[in-house]
Design an enzyme around this catalytic site. Structure first.
Site, PDB file in Angstrom:
ATOM      1  CG  HIS A 175      -3.146  -3.528   4.227  1.00 47.79           C
ATOM      2  ND1 HIS A 175      -2.032  -2.986   4.797  1.00 47.79           N
ATOM      3  CD2 HIS A 175      -3.522  -2.245   3.535  1.00 47.79           C
ATOM      4  CE1 HIS A 175      -1.764  -1.571   4.443  1.00 47.79           C
ATOM      5  NE2 HIS A 175      -2.670  -1.189   3.723  1.00 47.79           N
ATOM      6  CB  CYS A 180      -0.966  -0.204   1.148  1.00 48.72           C
ATOM      7  SG  CYS A 180      -2.347   0.856   0.784  1.00 48.72           S
TER       8      CYS A 180
HETATM    9  N1  GLN Z   1      -2.228   6.702   2.271  1.00 49.25           N
HETATM   10  C1  GLN Z   1      -2.186   5.773   1.061  1.00 49.25           C
HETATM   11  C2  GLN Z   1      -3.776   5.874   0.449  1.00 49.25           C
HETATM   12  O1  GLN Z   1      -4.714   6.103   1.057  1.00 49.25           O
HETATM   13  C3  GLN Z   1      -1.910   4.443   1.533  1.00 49.25           C
HETATM   14  C4  GLN Z   1      -2.994   3.998   2.500  1.00 49.25           C
HETATM   15  C5  GLN Z   1      -2.264   2.680   3.216  1.00 49.25           C
HETATM   16  O2  GLN Z   1      -0.979   2.218   3.373  1.00 49.25           O
HETATM   17  N2  GLN Z   1      -3.224   1.629   3.627  1.00 49.25           N
HETATM   18  O3  GLN Z   1      -3.873   5.168  -0.628  1.00 49.25           O
END
Ligand code: GLN
Length: 244
Positions: free
Chosen positions: A195, A96
């Site tokens: 995740h 992510c």
């Molecule tokens: N801030 C980034 C987004 O919202 C990554 C979020 C995350 O790592 N879950 O796309």
């Protein structure tokens, strides 16, 4: 080569800042799947201000925009070293927010662009919708051909050039909810929005990363001893194409 004589060095990049939704579980999985095989693990956490030594495998997790801002400049200061490591075959896994920083940039809402380290030919722009839920990806490089995980992001990632997706989304949104792709791979650099954490319920992918890292270290393919992954596969199969 006896597995008991093998070693692998793993670096966890910025765990105090990028470690969302159980991403630490990926590091635990990599270490345990090596130790269960008698493979020695040299493990190092890299935090802000630390130098980055050569490793066989680098992991970076996800985080909110604020944490990404803190990591982006620091990571960018190591761009050349990490690019050289990529070109020597080191394995990278970014989840992510960490994945987004593997590209050329991440453009948040109403803020300056965050520089990426261009390990892969991709870029990310913050979207107006948050993608949240389970994801199933159909790949062409894993057996079985599925990857399962959980996404929670608003960033929209677009791949270019020789950077290819990990696969096609069959449930969920993936990179941008439009082109049907999820994740990315260039050389041994892998990125994904999954995740969950990802690797405990995708043991085939975990073992692929370990094998690639051993190949980088020893210069040839090394067959990994099979583990009893009954529980892992029960979990994996229970999640295939289940949106929530
Ligand atoms: N801030 C980034 C987004 O919202 C990554 C979020 C995350 O790592 N879950 O796309």
């Amino acid at each position: 080569m006896q597995e008991s004589n093998l070693s692998i060095s793993i670096a966890h990049l910025y765990p105090k800042l990028l470690n969302l939704y159980g991403d630490m579980g990926n590091i635990i999985t990599l270490i345990k799947r090596c130790e269960w095989r008698g493979i020695n693990v040299e493990f190092e956490q890299i935090n802000t201000g630390d130098c980055i030594k050569n490793h066989d495998l680098y992991f970076i997790g996800g985080g909110q925009d604020k944490q990404q801002e803190e990591v982006a400049q620091e990571l960018y200061s190591h761009k050349d070293e990490l690019t050289a490591q990529r070109d020597e075959g080191a394995v990278f896994l970014g989840i992510c927010g960490g994945y987004q920083l593997f590209g050329h940039y991440y453009q948040p809402h109403d803020k300056d662009k965050l520089p990426g380290i261009s390990l892969m030919d991709a870029y990310t722009i913050a979207g107006n919708k948050r993608f949240i839920g389970n994801v199933t990806v159909k790949t062409d490089f894993l057996t079985p051909n599925t990857l399962v995980g959980f996404e929670n992001h608003s960033g929209l990632t677009y791949l270019q050039g020789e950077t290819k997706p990990l696969g096609i989304v069959s449930t969920g949104h993936g990179n941008n909810g439009k082109d049907g792709f999820e994740g990315a791979r260039f050389k041994n650099v892998f990125g994904t929005y999954l995740h969950g954490s990802l690797l405990p319920k995708n043991p085939h992918f975990a073992d692929m990363l370990i094998s690639l890292a051993l190949e980088k270290r020893y210069g040839h393919k090394i067959e990994l001893e099979k583990l009893d992954d009954k529980l892992e596969w029960e979990t994996h199969n229970s999640l295939i194409d289940k949106p929530y």
